[in-house]
Design a protein around this motif. Sequence first.
Motif, PDB file in Angstrom:
ATOM      1  N   VAL A 167       3.438 -14.915  -8.620  1.00 50.51           N
ATOM      2  CA  VAL A 167       4.402 -14.405  -7.973  1.00 50.51           C
ATOM      3  C   VAL A 167       5.180 -14.934  -8.826  1.00 50.51           C
ATOM      4  CG1 VAL A 167       6.159 -14.040  -6.455  1.00 50.51           C
ATOM      5  CG2 VAL A 167       4.058 -13.060  -6.171  1.00 50.51           C
ATOM      6  N   GLN A 168       5.023 -16.261  -8.901  1.00 51.16           N
ATOM      7  CA  GLN A 168       6.486 -17.059  -9.956  1.00 51.16           C
ATOM      8  C   GLN A 168       6.501 -16.980 -11.211  1.00 51.16           C
ATOM      9  OE1 GLN A 168       6.046 -21.659  -9.456  1.00 51.16           O
ATOM     10  NE2 GLN A 168       5.601 -21.502  -7.206  1.00 51.16           N
ATOM     11  N   LYS A 169       5.561 -16.477 -11.906  1.00 52.50           N
ATOM     12  CA  LYS A 169       5.621 -15.918 -13.315  1.00 52.50           C
ATOM     13  C   LYS A 169       6.164 -14.483 -13.232  1.00 52.50           C
ATOM     14  CE  LYS A 169       1.160 -15.582 -14.707  1.00 52.50           C
ATOM     15  NZ  LYS A 169       0.285 -14.901 -15.201  1.00 52.50           N
ATOM     16  N   ALA A 170       5.332 -13.220 -12.195  1.00 54.64           N
ATOM     17  CA  ALA A 170       6.552 -12.720 -12.478  1.00 54.64           C
ATOM     18  C   ALA A 170       8.279 -12.668 -12.278  1.00 54.64           C
ATOM     19  CB  ALA A 170       6.629 -11.925 -11.341  1.00 54.64           C
ATOM     20  N   TRP A 171       8.595 -13.662 -11.042  1.00 51.96           N
ATOM     21  CA  TRP A 171       9.946 -14.500 -11.407  1.00 51.96           C
ATOM     22  C   TRP A 171      11.075 -14.656 -12.251  1.00 51.96           C
ATOM     23  CZ3 TRP A 171      10.433 -16.819  -4.993  1.00 51.96           C
ATOM     24  CH2 TRP A 171       9.910 -16.403  -4.217  1.00 51.96           C
ATOM     25  N   ALA A 172       9.634 -14.695 -13.071  1.00 49.29           N
ATOM     26  CA  ALA A 172      10.337 -15.850 -14.249  1.00 49.29           C
ATOM     27  C   ALA A 172      10.437 -15.451 -14.905  1.00 49.29           C
ATOM     28  CB  ALA A 172       9.761 -16.820 -14.436  1.00 49.29           C
ATOM     29  N   THR A 173      10.499 -14.032 -15.364  1.00 48.07           N
ATOM     30  CA  THR A 173       8.865 -12.812 -16.641  1.00 48.07           C
ATOM     31  C   THR A 173      10.955 -11.346 -16.397  1.00 48.07           C
ATOM     32  OG1 THR A 173       7.706 -12.052 -15.805  1.00 48.07           O
ATOM     33  CG2 THR A 173       7.678 -14.168 -17.598  1.00 48.07           C
ATOM     34  N   ARG A 174      10.738 -10.794 -14.861  1.00 43.61           N
ATOM     35  CA  ARG A 174      11.037  -9.473 -14.445  1.00 43.61           C
ATOM     36  C   ARG A 174      12.045  -9.989 -13.414  1.00 43.61           C
ATOM     37  NH1 ARG A 174       8.596  -6.613 -11.372  1.00 43.61           N
ATOM     38  NH2 ARG A 174       6.631  -6.748 -11.014  1.00 43.61           N
ATOM     39  N   GLN A 175      12.557 -10.892 -12.807  1.00 43.94           N
ATOM     40  CA  GLN A 175      13.109 -11.077 -11.371  1.00 43.94           C
ATOM     41  C   GLN A 175      12.634 -10.100 -10.782  1.00 43.94           C
ATOM     42  OE1 GLN A 175      15.317 -10.860 -15.207  1.00 43.94           O
ATOM     43  NE2 GLN A 175      13.864 -13.441 -14.381  1.00 43.94           N
ATOM     44  N   GLY A 176      11.821 -10.032 -10.260  1.00 45.56           N
ATOM     45  CA  GLY A 176      10.670  -9.002  -9.533  1.00 45.56           C
ATOM     46  C   GLY A 176       9.562  -9.727  -8.947  1.00 45.56           C
ATOM     47  N   PRO A 177       9.265  -9.430  -7.720  1.00 43.77           N
ATOM     48  CA  PRO A 177       9.375  -8.371  -7.328  1.00 43.77           C
ATOM     49  C   PRO A 177      10.103  -9.056  -5.685  1.00 43.77           C
ATOM     50  CG  PRO A 177       6.934  -8.804  -6.664  1.00 43.77           C
ATOM     51  CD  PRO A 177       7.897  -9.568  -8.130  1.00 43.77           C
ATOM     52  N   GLU A 178      10.632  -7.637  -5.027  1.00 43.29           N
ATOM     53  CA  GLU A 178      11.273  -9.419  -3.727  1.00 43.29           C
ATOM     54  C   GLU A 178       9.927  -8.954  -2.312  1.00 43.29           C
ATOM     55  OE1 GLU A 178      14.016  -6.651  -2.264  1.00 43.29           O
ATOM     56  OE2 GLU A 178      15.077  -6.620  -3.947  1.00 43.29           O
ATOM     57  N   LEU A 179       9.616 -10.145  -1.989  1.00 47.52           N
ATOM     58  CA  LEU A 179       8.669 -10.701  -1.050  1.00 47.52           C
ATOM     59  C   LEU A 179       9.379 -10.154   0.314  1.00 47.52           C
ATOM     60  CD1 LEU A 179       7.132 -14.241  -2.068  1.00 47.52           C
ATOM     61  CD2 LEU A 179       6.520 -11.323  -3.159  1.00 47.52           C
ATOM     62  N   HIS A 180       8.835  -9.712   1.205  1.00 47.41           N
ATOM     63  CA  HIS A 180       9.635  -9.230   2.822  1.00 47.41           C
ATOM     64  C   HIS A 180       8.933  -9.524   3.695  1.00 47.41           C
ATOM     65  CE1 HIS A 180      12.360  -6.458   0.518  1.00 47.41           C
ATOM     66  NE2 HIS A 180      11.376  -5.907   0.374  1.00 47.41           N
ATOM     67  N   GLY A 181       9.003 -10.133   4.287  1.00 51.10           N
ATOM     68  CA  GLY A 181       7.763  -9.851   5.491  1.00 51.10           C
ATOM     69  C   GLY A 181       8.650  -9.402   6.755  1.00 51.10           C
ATOM     70  N   GLU A 208       5.695 -25.680  -7.150  1.00 46.22           N
ATOM     71  CA  GLU A 208       5.994 -25.026  -7.874  1.00 46.22           C
ATOM     72  C   GLU A 208       5.268 -25.285  -9.817  1.00 46.22           C
ATOM     73  OE1 GLU A 208       9.868 -26.636  -9.131  1.00 46.22           O
ATOM     74  OE2 GLU A 208      11.290 -24.858  -7.824  1.00 46.22           O
ATOM     75  N   TYR A 209       5.370 -23.871  -9.944  1.00 46.04           N
ATOM     76  CA  TYR A 209       4.227 -24.249 -11.521  1.00 46.04           C
ATOM     77  C   TYR A 209       5.315 -24.682 -12.273  1.00 46.04           C
ATOM     78  CZ  TYR A 209       0.223 -21.741  -9.618  1.00 46.04           C
ATOM     79  OH  TYR A 209      -0.957 -21.660  -8.705  1.00 46.04           O
ATOM     80  N   ASP A 210       4.524 -25.329 -13.851  1.00 48.35           N
ATOM     81  CA  ASP A 210       5.531 -25.266 -14.514  1.00 48.35           C
ATOM     82  C   ASP A 210       5.792 -24.192 -15.604  1.00 48.35           C
ATOM     83  OD1 ASP A 210       6.713 -26.348 -16.723  1.00 48.35           O
ATOM     84  OD2 ASP A 210       5.259 -27.890 -17.468  1.00 48.35           O
ATOM     85  N   LEU A 211       6.335 -23.763 -15.671  1.00 52.14           N
ATOM     86  CA  LEU A 211       6.754 -22.091 -16.542  1.00 52.14           C
ATOM     87  C   LEU A 211       7.408 -22.465 -18.120  1.00 52.14           C
ATOM     88  CD1 LEU A 211       7.488 -19.631 -13.687  1.00 52.14           C
ATOM     89  CD2 LEU A 211       5.373 -19.806 -14.966  1.00 52.14           C
ATOM     90  N   THR A 212       7.663 -23.490 -18.446  1.00 48.01           N
ATOM     91  CA  THR A 212       8.373 -23.527 -19.758  1.00 48.01           C
ATOM     92  C   THR A 212       8.930 -22.479 -20.435  1.00 48.01           C
ATOM     93  OG1 THR A 212       7.498 -26.104 -19.874  1.00 48.01           O
ATOM     94  CG2 THR A 212       9.669 -25.545 -18.604  1.00 48.01           C
ATOM     95  N   SER A 213       6.628 -22.213 -20.874  1.00 50.30           N
ATOM     96  CA  SER A 213       6.769 -22.057 -21.992  1.00 50.30           C
ATOM     97  C   SER A 213       6.956 -20.386 -21.524  1.00 50.30           C
ATOM     98  CB  SER A 213       4.548 -21.838 -21.538  1.00 50.30           C
ATOM     99  OG  SER A 213       4.161 -21.539 -20.557  1.00 50.30           O
ATOM    100  N   LEU A 214       7.149 -19.931 -20.598  1.00 48.87           N
ATOM    101  CA  LEU A 214       7.416 -18.133 -20.701  1.00 48.87           C
ATOM    102  C   LEU A 214       9.229 -17.984 -20.784  1.00 48.87           C
ATOM    103  CD1 LEU A 214       5.140 -17.431 -17.330  1.00 48.87           C
ATOM    104  CD2 LEU A 214       4.535 -17.162 -19.742  1.00 48.87           C
ATOM    105  N   THR A 215       9.925 -19.089 -19.861  1.00 43.17           N
ATOM    106  CA  THR A 215      11.003 -18.709 -20.986  1.00 43.17           C
ATOM    107  C   THR A 215      11.982 -18.862 -21.444  1.00 43.17           C
ATOM    108  OG1 THR A 215      11.447 -20.740 -19.230  1.00 43.17           O
ATOM    109  CG2 THR A 215      11.651 -18.853 -18.199  1.00 43.17           C
TER     110      THR A 215
END
Length: 215
Positions: A167-181, A208-215
Amino acid sequence: MKPIERLLLENKAWAQEHLAQDPHFFEKLARERRCDFFWIGCSDSRVHADEITNTEPGRIFVHRNIANMVINDDMTLLSALEYAVDHLLVGHIIVCGHYGCGGINAAMRKAKPDQLMLNKWLKHIKDVYRLHRHALEMISPYAERENRLVELNVIEQVHNLAQTSTVQKAWATRQGPELHGWVYGLGNGIIREIIQLDAGTPLDPIYEYDLTSLT
Ligand SMILES: [Zn+2]
């Protein structure tokens, strides 16, 4: 007729019913899949994602387990999550619990020592209880405390989802998905949304993951 034979007979009737309404129903279903939702629900036989949301087959990718848990070493859940997020590119992930959940009820009681595997699973729900013990034990009657644990468990599982690298990679790269409870009411058939986390919602930095290499 044995109950198991009835299932197969009803399957034929169901297929014929759909073909009577649309002769190309199954061809279309086999050809196209527009999955925008990944559903993590309880295995309870009364809570079916398609049915309670009145959704046609092919729209919701589903994973179910006892008490709709997101456990970070559960390969069946994590592989389904990775497929839904990275390949189906779903826009929404829904964790759907339900009031009257047998898994939540069992987790609030003393475990039976001979249920080895079940106890390992229920331990994760007991951990949620321990985390919120003070607030939960202020609630009476007991049934309301149980309902609140259903809700808190859904909230914790949504946070567990946000803490995955998928989820953290997807949030950083494609601004989704939304999570619902969500929590479904067995007694009235209505779903309540109790939490939503959009891409970029700040997390506890310890997860948090270190996603600096993805962005
Ligand atoms: Zn349940």
